[in-house]
Structure formats: structure tokens, C-alpha cells
Design a protein around this motif. Structure first.
Motif, mmCIF file in Angstrom:
data_model
loop_
_atom_site.group_PDB
_atom_site.id
_atom_site.type_symbol
_atom_site.label_atom_id
_atom_site.label_comp_id
_atom_site.label_asym_id
_atom_site.label_seq_id
_atom_site.Cartn_x
_atom_site.Cartn_y
_atom_site.Cartn_z
ATOM 1 N N TYR A 189 -4.903 9.902 7.867
ATOM 2 C CA TYR A 189 -4.642 9.046 6.727
ATOM 3 C C TYR A 189 -5.121 7.635 7.041
ATOM 4 O O TYR A 189 -5.029 7.163 8.179
ATOM 5 C CB TYR A 189 -3.136 8.993 6.398
ATOM 6 N N LYS A 190 -5.599 6.974 6.010
ATOM 7 C CA LYS A 190 -6.037 5.584 6.102
ATOM 8 C C LYS A 190 -5.033 4.719 5.340
ATOM 9 O O LYS A 190 -4.616 5.085 4.236
ATOM 10 C CB LYS A 190 -7.430 5.447 5.478
ATOM 11 N N GLN A 191 -4.642 3.591 5.951
ATOM 12 C CA GLN A 191 -3.745 2.663 5.275
ATOM 13 C C GLN A 191 -4.368 1.275 5.261
ATOM 14 O O GLN A 191 -4.321 0.548 6.254
ATOM 15 C CB GLN A 191 -2.373 2.624 5.946
ATOM 16 N N ARG A 240 -1.227 -1.165 1.672
ATOM 17 C CA ARG A 240 -0.122 -0.310 2.167
ATOM 18 C C ARG A 240 -0.216 1.133 1.702
ATOM 19 O O ARG A 240 0.484 1.983 2.220
ATOM 20 C CB ARG A 240 1.259 -0.854 1.768
ATOM 21 N N GLN A 241 -1.061 1.419 0.707
ATOM 22 C CA GLN A 241 -1.080 2.787 0.191
ATOM 23 C C GLN A 241 -1.801 3.720 1.156
ATOM 24 O O GLN A 241 -2.939 3.480 1.528
ATOM 25 C CB GLN A 241 -1.763 2.820 -1.171
ATOM 26 N N MET A 242 -1.152 4.783 1.531
ATOM 27 C CA MET A 242 -1.722 5.784 2.430
ATOM 28 C C MET A 242 -2.700 6.657 1.648
ATOM 29 O O MET A 242 -2.370 7.171 0.578
ATOM 30 C CB MET A 242 -0.619 6.666 3.011
ATOM 31 N N TYR A 289 -5.367 3.632 10.751
ATOM 32 C CA TYR A 289 -5.601 5.057 10.621
ATOM 33 C C TYR A 289 -4.487 5.803 11.354
ATOM 34 O O TYR A 289 -4.200 5.539 12.517
ATOM 35 C CB TYR A 289 -6.966 5.446 11.195
ATOM 36 N N GLN A 295 8.503 2.678 7.518
ATOM 37 C CA GLN A 295 7.456 2.159 8.406
ATOM 38 C C GLN A 295 7.844 0.762 8.852
ATOM 39 O O GLN A 295 7.764 -0.200 8.078
ATOM 40 C CB GLN A 295 6.086 2.146 7.706
ATOM 41 N N LEU A 306 8.163 4.064 2.230
ATOM 42 C CA LEU A 306 7.091 4.760 1.520
ATOM 43 C C LEU A 306 7.599 6.078 0.953
ATOM 44 O O LEU A 306 8.332 6.812 1.619
ATOM 45 C CB LEU A 306 5.922 5.028 2.461
ATOM 46 N N GLN A 356 2.755 2.836 -2.981
ATOM 47 C CA GLN A 356 2.384 1.637 -2.229
ATOM 48 C C GLN A 356 3.543 1.069 -1.436
ATOM 49 O O GLN A 356 3.390 0.088 -0.719
ATOM 50 C CB GLN A 356 1.820 0.580 -3.182
#
Lengths: 114, 114
Positions: free
Chosen positions: A37-39, A43-45, A90, B37, B91, B107
Motif C-alpha cells: 500500500y502507498k500512503q 493519508r489515504q492508503m 509504502y 496509526q 483509519l 482519509q
């Protein structure tokens, strides 16, 4: 319990170059799923790529590919032709088969240098 | 809606107060997850809802944390008597059937306890 380890807190790459992010995991299961996953700062994954453990072929999604080594319990992410928009955190994640929560690593912060 | 929606985006509260965080999943997604998180950390699993099954609460850190979900729609995460250590981004994610399919994240809500 399953664990996911990302040993690189930070990485940097020159624009247009290739970078590999490392991930190892620990499990006694034979059937499971792995994810990157990319953040971004928003903040959205965002799901980058996923791999089913029963598939020997490494997953690819455009410039993103994985090197899945089941015996070594390794799941690295390769980003080719890096772009400025790739700069983000990541996270590597693991899930058992069935309805179980994702287990995340602590993340790797990737910087892309113009 | 088009994606997972969380509200509020940011919340500042005084130590000892109760807070409620809201998550609207994607319509039709039966599974819903809450993660925490902390700054610079990965995602810690809190709670998981799947359809009409009893929720998996194994990740809730203390009895000050609780969550509810109405059918397959909105979920509320409640933190009672907030402490400074509760400061984090919370999240929410939803998926069609557990984590073997792609989990879509909101988000997040950044909670700051002062």
C-alpha cells in the motif's frame, strides 16, 4: 501471530531510476495474501499491488512489480522509472485466507529526487 | 458514495473527554475495519466487522475503546476518557468480502488529545 518487517525506514531514488523496497514476513500458513500500500501525505492508503501466495508468478502493475520468494518469506516491491508522484510511505501487509485483518509493517518512506 | 468517508477529518479534544469517529463505507461492502496509526508507525488493527457476524474486537487496546456498526452501513468508533496516548490517525477501510479482496481506505481522522 503473523508479523511483517520492513527494514528500511527511509529510501530515496533519483527520478526515472529504479528502487526496491524490502519486506519480510513470518507465518505458518501456506495460503495467504500479500499487499503493498502507498500512503501519500493525504493519508489515504492506496493499494499498489497484491500477490496470492499460491501463485508462483510475480505480480506486476505497470511500473510496479514484486519479487515474491515464498520459501524465504520475502516480498519486495520494485518501482521502475520512478516519478515524483511516487514519493510516499509504502506499507507491506499480510492477510491470511479468509476474513482476517491485514497485518502491516512499519512502513518505508520513499523520497524521489528530481 | 464513491469512496470511504470519515469524519471529522481532524479532532482536537481535551484529556478525559469522550470522542466519536465516524466511518461511511462504500455501499455494498460487507467488511469494515478500523486501524490506528501513531506518528511514524504502521497500522494497528483495532476492530473488524463482517456482515452480521460478531465483530472481531481483538485489537481494541482497552475497554475505553468501542465500536458499533449499523447493518452494513456506517460505523462509529468511540473512545471514552481520552488519554494523550490516544493521539493518532484513525483509519477506516471497507471491502466486499474480507481482506482477500482490495480494502479501500478513508482519509482518516487525526485525533489530538491535549
Amino acid at each position: 501471530a503473523q508479523t511483517v518487517t520492513q527494514s528500511q525506514p527511509e529510501m530515496s531514488v533519483q527520478e526515472a531510476e529504479t528502487v526496491t523496497l524490502s519486506c519480510t514476513y513470518d507465518t505458518s500458513e501456506s495460503d495467504y495474501y500479500l499487499f503493498w500500500y502507498k500512503q501519500p501525505p493525504s493519508r489515504q492508503m492506496i493499494l499498489v499491488i497484491r500477490q496470492e501466495a499460491y501463485k508462483q508468478q510475480n505480480a506486476t502493475e505497470n511500473r510496479f512489480s514484486v519479487n515474491f520468494q515464498k520459501a524465504a518469506k520475502s516480498f519486495s516491491l520494485k518501482i521502475s522509472d520512478s516519478q515524483l508522484g511516487d514519493a510516499a510511505m509504502y506499507f507491506c501487509a499480510y492477510s491470511n485466507s479468509g476474513n482476517t485483518p491485514l497485518v502491516f509493517g512499519k512502513g518505508t518512506r520513499l523520497s524521489v529526487i528530481a | 458514495g464513491a469512496g470511504v468517508s470519515q469524519s471529522p477529518s481532524n479532532k482536537v479534544t481535551e484529556k478525559g473527554k469522550d470522542v466519536e469517529l465516524r466511518c461511511d463505507p462504500i455501499s455494498g461492502h460487507t467488511a469494515l475495519y478500523w486501524y490506528r496509526q501513531r506518528l511514524g508507525q504502521g497500522l494497528e488493527f483495532l476492530i473488524y466487522f463482517q456482515g452480521n457476524s460478531a465483530p472481531d474486537k481483538s485489537g481494541l487496546p482497552s475497554d475505553r475503546f468501542s465500536a458499533e456498526r449499523t447493518g452494513e452501513s456506517v460505523s462509529t468508533l468511540t473512545i471514552q476518557r481520552t488519554q494523550q496516548e490516544d493521539s493518532a490517525v484513525y483509519l477506516c477501510a471497507s471491502s466486499i468480502q474480507g481482506q482477500n479482496t482490495e480494502a479501500f481506505f478513508g482519509q482518516g481522522t487525526r485525533l489530538t488529545v491535549v
